[in-house]
Design an enzyme around this catalytic site. Structure first.
Site, PDB file in Angstrom:
ATOM      1  N   GLU A   7      41.572  28.755  65.406  1.00 23.14           N
ATOM      2  CA  GLU A   7      41.327  28.474  66.739  1.00 23.14           C
ATOM      3  C   GLU A   7      39.829  28.635  67.005  1.00 23.14           C
ATOM      4  OE1 GLU A   7      43.028  31.810  69.063  1.00 23.14           O
ATOM      5  OE2 GLU A   7      42.628  30.491  70.891  1.00 23.14           O
ATOM      6  N   ASP A   8      39.107  29.690  66.124  1.00 21.44           N
ATOM      7  CA  ASP A   8      37.702  29.579  66.477  1.00 21.44           C
ATOM      8  C   ASP A   8      36.500  28.879  65.760  1.00 21.44           C
ATOM      9  OD1 ASP A   8      38.640  31.606  68.151  1.00 21.44           O
ATOM     10  OD2 ASP A   8      37.796  33.377  67.027  1.00 21.44           O
TER      11      ASP A   8
END
Ligand code: MN
Length: 726
Positions: free
Chosen positions: A80-81
């Site tokens: 996600e990051d």
């Protein structure tokens, strides 16, 4: 504290001595990938980001979770990051780790709406559990949330409140359902600290004070008990209840602090359940039990598998205290819940899978432990089933998807984007242009999974709309019938026929002569050149019959008064058109062809700017309009200004929300009695039954618009009347 790889390694080393069998090289590889991916990222606390996944991994090692879980914990934020593709994780660490990381990411995307009622929260908890097909996903998510709560002091106040509420409403109850008492208690206390700092302080201070008062007597009690049962080798702990559990009893249960008896607890851990009952008997000989406090959670375990004997007794010095009696295995389950089950399963598989029969004997006692549990709870014969049992009454034939606001839409298995859109509202389905799941654009035939957050984008443009193919993509009858209804509405010949009948009937009822010229004038007043278009629009409800009749009546009466009606209608229309074109100066010039942008419909008084189109004159926008992009083709943007004048007309987009369609008559009266007119109008019924009327009004300036909106708002059924925001 800042977590480093050394913190994790020493935990693993300690654990490996305990024969948990962690695969250190795999964990180190995961650390290498994570620390590279998060390189340069910082937490709000100022620590390097990698400290967070390391902390989450440490929490899971403390729970004795397996290598795959620890690896997934280290990697839980890289997809996600840091945009590390999931397939890379799959290639390097195998499909299970990839699935765990993917599950954690997806659960993180579920919008948790804490403003909804309890029922909603319980449903969301079940959905979260159902989404975490592998229960380890939920364990990583809970560990993730726990560490975020531990470091919440660095977040801005609104984030603190939001996270604390989510934790209190969703994650702590989940930890409870999974029987993970230690984590639950810590999450609750951390949440309370942010939700009611003063209450938290008050209770903590009281606990510290009472602890000082009671410590001595509790130490004595522990010693007394130990002396009586030392032959069975018990572990005796004295402990204070958590801040939140006392807070709850005090505030929600409305109990004065003095009346909270189980403030202090003595926990006795023995070897067998027979010893539990034996110990209870001894305690009752020593201390007088308080009435109605005995609970046998060994005979009747709690739904989350918690087992213990509880009773509250009166101490010799008048301080009541709670006694909890349980076996070591029960204790493990009570503190670590499903993680304790998991540890057991992992060890058997790990040992049997890798080193064969020999090590199995080493785990015979554990096998017995499981057999004990299974004997007592026959339905749970494996970990997955245990998780399933907790998920309870979510139907496996349904999928549960979310709107971006956190509403749950329940659909039958196999449903698609189209079903989802129509399940929200038929207007959403009919006007859908794109759909996104978890932020990425997907095709309309995408089959939904539980936990998907689906965003439907719509438009008012008639270019879009259902397509015959949708009927084969839709799974629900609800969507199919709404799509069919739309096609019916779109069928032009029928609409023309219907509209014509409606208008002619209305004319007759209102004694308006059915003359061709009058019909054409009326149509023109609504900007229809062809009668058929006019009829069709009336047929599917694009313009209401009431409004048509009102306008027709006016035109008819005017024609009776003075000049032939045809002239008036012609004049109004051309007047507007001509004047509209001359309302502004472009670069100081008056006779430049201009038109007013539909996206922001500027009015005199608005700050404006002009864009030189190719062949269509200058298009005038509000300066604040999203479509004004001065950096793109700067040469084509021109300075424009309003020409001060009273007799020019501009078109303003307005939106009126009324309690029902019935308000339309009053609305039309207000508009026409102010010598204004709707140049186009559409009406729809909102899901709550309110009517939403969108129209364009010919108006001289912003002041006049403000005054007309004011008058519209005074109509009792009108909820709001605003210039449409674009
Ligand atoms: Mn995280």
């Amino acid at each position: 504290m800042t977590y480093t790889i050394e913190t994790l390694k020493s935990k693993i080393d300690d654990d490996n001595k305990n024969k948990n069998g962690y695969e250190v090289d795999v964990i180190m590889a995961a650390y290498a990938l994570a620390s590279e991916a998060h390189e340069g990222q910082m937490r709000r606390s100022g620590e390097p980001f990698i400290s967070h996944p390391l902390a989450v991994a440490c929490i899971l090692v403390d729970l004795n979770m397996d290598t795959e879980t620890v690896v997934a914990a280290l990697l839980h934020d890289v997809v996600e990051d840091c945009n590390v593709p999931l397939k890379n994780l799959k290639r390097q660490f195998g499909p299970t780790v990839a699935k765990l990381v993917d599950g954690v990411t997806k659960i993180g995307m579920v919008p948790l709406d804490t403003s909804k009622e309890d029922e909603h929260a319980i449903n969301i908890q079940k959905i979260l559990l159902a989404m975490a097909e592998d229960v380890r996903v939920m364990l990583i998510k809970i560990a993730d949330r726990l560490h975020n709560m531990r470091t919440l002091e660095y977040s801005p106040p609104h984030k603190q409140r939001e996270n604390a509420l989510e934790t209190m409403n969703f994650y702590a109850p989940l930890a409870h359902q999974l029987g993970m008492n230690t984590l639950k208690v810590e999450m609750e206390d951390l949440s309370l600290k942010y939700l009611d700092p003063y209450g938290f302080e008050e209770i903590s201070a009281m606990i510290t004070k009472r602890k000082e008062e009671c410590d001595f007597s509790i130490e004595r009690v522990k010693k007394f008990i130990y002396e009586k049962i030392k032959d069975i080798n018990p572990i005796i702990e004295g402990r204070v209840k958590s801040v939140y559990s006392i807070y709850k009893k005090h505030y929600t249960g409305n109990k004065p602090l003095d009346a909270i008896f189980d403030f202090y607890a003595v926990r006795i851990i023995v070897n067998t359940s027979t010893e539990c009952y034996y110990t209870l008997g001894i305690i009752h000989e020593m201390y007088r039990p308080l009435p109605d406090r005995f609970k046998d959670y060994i005979g009747t375990p709690k739904p989350n598998r918690y087992q213990s004997l509880h009773n509250t007794v009166m101490g010799k010095d008048g301080v009541p205290f709670e006694v909890q009696i349980r076996t070591k295995d029960m204790h493990n389950i009570a503190e670590y819940g499903i993680a304790a089950h998991w540890k057991y399963k992992m060890n058997v598989e790990f040992k049997v899978g890798r080193s064969g029969k020999k090590s199995q004997t080493a785990h015979d006692n554990k096998l017995e432990f499981l057999r004990n549990i299974l004997d007592q709870q026959q339905e749970a014969d494996d970990i997955q089933q245990l998780a399933e049992a907790i998920k309870t009454d979510l139907s496996s034939d349904d999928v549960y998807a979310f709107t971006p606001r956190g509403d749950v839409i329940t659909l039958p298995l196999g449903s698609t984007i189209i079903d989802f859109a129509y399940a929200i509202h038929s207007a959403i389905g009919n006007k859908m242009t794109h759909a996104k799941i978890g932020g990425s654009v997907v095709s309309f035939d995408t089959v939904l999974s539980t936990g998907d957050v689906v965003e439907i984008q719509t438009t008012n443009s008639s270019v879009y709309g259902p397509n015959r193919n949708w009927l084969t993509i839709a799974k629900t009858n609800q969507a199919k019938s709404k799509i069919r209804a739309w096609f019916k509405k779109q069928s032009r010949p029928e609409n023309i026929k219907l509209g014509k009948a409606l208008i002619e009937g209305g004319f007759k009822r209102n004694s308006i002569p059915l003359e061709d010229a009058l019909l054409k004038q009326t149509a023109k007043a609504f900007r229809f050149e062809k009668l058929d278009d006019f009829y069709a629009s009336a047929g599917y409800g694009g313009i209401s019959i009431a409004k048509i009749l009102m306008r027709a009546k006016e035109l008819y009466l005017e024609s009776q008064e003075t000049r032939p009606a045809a002239d008036i209608a012609e004049n109004i229309v051309t007047h507007v058109a001509k004047k509209q074109a001359r309302g502004v100066l472009v670069d100081g010039e008056e006779n430049i062809q201009v038109r007013f942008a539909q996206c922001c419909t500027p009015l005199p008084g608005d700050e404006i700017i002009g864009f030189e189109t190719r062949g269509f004159g200058t298009s005038v926008h509000k300066k604040s309009c999203a479509n004004v992009k001065l950096d793109k083709e700067p040469d084509r943007w021109h300075k424009v200004e309003w020409v001060a004048s009273d007799d020019m007309y501009y078109r303003a987009a307005v939106e009126i929300i009324a309690e029902s369609n019935a308000a339309l008559a009053d609305i039309s009266t207000v508009i026409t009695s102010n010598r204004l007119q709707f140049s186009e109008m559409s009406m729809k019924t909102l899901p709550n039954g309110n009517a939403c009327i969108n129209g364009s009004v010919e108006i001289a300036n912003v002041e006049q618009l403000a005054s007309i909106l004011q008058k519209l708002k005074k109509i009792p059924e009108v909820i709001s009347a605003d210039r449409r925001a674009d």
